[in-house]
Write a protein that holds these residues in place. Sequence first.
Motif, mmCIF file in Angstrom:
data_model
loop_
_atom_site.group_PDB
_atom_site.id
_atom_site.type_symbol
_atom_site.label_atom_id
_atom_site.label_comp_id
_atom_site.label_asym_id
_atom_site.label_seq_id
_atom_site.Cartn_x
_atom_site.Cartn_y
_atom_site.Cartn_z
ATOM 1 N N THR A 144 -0.389 51.922 -26.595
ATOM 2 C CA THR A 144 0.972 53.141 -27.707
ATOM 3 C C THR A 144 1.624 51.462 -27.288
ATOM 4 N N ALA B 285 7.883 63.686 -20.190
ATOM 5 C CA ALA B 285 7.222 62.484 -21.715
ATOM 6 C C ALA B 285 6.857 61.113 -21.449
ATOM 7 N N ALA C 267 5.310 58.524 -23.519
ATOM 8 C CA ALA C 267 6.215 58.439 -24.984
ATOM 9 C C ALA C 267 7.118 57.528 -24.274
ATOM 10 N N ILE D 286 4.918 56.691 -29.265
ATOM 11 C CA ILE D 286 4.741 57.454 -29.050
ATOM 12 C C ILE D 286 6.292 58.643 -28.930
ATOM 13 N N SER D 287 6.422 59.347 -30.057
ATOM 14 C CA SER D 287 7.623 59.834 -29.555
ATOM 15 C C SER D 287 7.491 61.318 -28.648
ATOM 16 N N SER D 288 7.820 61.672 -27.841
ATOM 17 C CA SER D 288 7.757 63.550 -27.322
ATOM 18 C C SER D 288 9.541 64.084 -28.517
#
Length: 335
Positions: A314, A89, A94, A43-45
Motif C-alpha cells: 500500500t 478506512a 486506505a 488505496i482510496s475509500s
Amino acid sequence: MHTTRHDWTREEIAAIYHKPFLDLVYEAASIHRANKDYNEVQISSLISIKTGGCAEDCAYCPQAARYNTDVNVHALMKVSEVVSAAVRAKEGGASRLCMGAAWREVRDNRDFDRVIEMVKAVNDMDMEVCCTLGMLTESQAQRLADAGLYAYNHNLDTSEDDYKRIISTRTYDDRLNTIKNVRKAKLTVCSGGIIGLGETVEDRVSMLHTLANMPKHPESVPVNALVPVKGTPLEDQPRVPIWDMVRMIATARVVMPNSVVRLSAGRTEMSTLEQAFCFMAGANSIFAGDKLLTTPNPAFVDDMAMFELLGLKTREAFKNGRPARVLPQEEVLSE
C-alpha cells in the motif's frame, strides 16, 4: 525514462490502444516498472456524504432524482459520522478518503461550510482528502484548498462528442472549467471516465486525448467500468469485457506515465487474475471498502488478501509531499 508529453494526437493514442494485446500490456508494464515503486498501490475509500436527489440526468447514475432506482435520498452526513468512516478506512489500509455529494454544483451555504469542516477533520488524521461535489468556482476551490483538501475529482466520463448522449444538464466545457478552477487553487486533479456506456473506441481514445493533453496531467486517472443500475437509462448495457479495461488502463499508463491510474468501479465483477492483469498494465490505485457511493465494491479484507497474493504494497499518504499552502499574512512568522 519515458518522456511525459502533452501533444499527443488522436491517431497516436488510437495506435497504442489498438496494438496487439500482449504488446500493449508489455509496453505499459515496462513504462510502469521504470518507476521504482511499480508494486505500490494507492488505496482510496469513497463515501457518499450526501446521497440521491440530484438534479442532473447522468444516464449511468442511480442518484439522479428523475430515475426510479433503489437509492434512498439521505441528507448531508454529520462531521462525526465522516470521521468515524475515515477511521475505519484508515484502519483498513486506505491513505485517501474521497467524499462524494450528489450535487450539481457547490453552493455557498451551510452545507458547504459543513463539508469544509469534514475536510479539516480528515486532513488532521494525516489522510489525503478528496472531494467530488459537482461544479466548482475558483473561490470555492480555494476555500477547499485552505481547509486542507488534497484532491478534487471531476470525471470527464466520455468524449466531448459522446457527452451529450450521456448528460444534457451540463456541458463538457463546464467539466473542463471546473478542472481549471481546481488547478488555480493548486489542488491535485482526479479525472478519468467510464467505459461501457455504449461509447465507441474512438470516444475512449478522444477522452484519453483530452486528459493527456492537459497542461498538467491529472495526478489521478480513474478508469471505471459501468455498473448498470436498474431504473437508469443504461440499465441494459452489457458488462465491459476485461480486455477493454486492460486496454484502457494500459493506454492511459503509456500516455500519462506519471499519473496514478485507478482501477475503479466494476471490480466486484473481476476475478483476482483479471485484476492482476490490470495492475500489470499500469493500474496503481483502487477504491477499497464495501461500497462505491451506491454500488458494491470488494471488502478491505479481500483486497488485502489479493495484495498479499500479488506481492503488492500500500502507498503511504502524501507520497509526493503535501501541497504548499500560501498562509495568510498574519500567519507568516518572521525568521
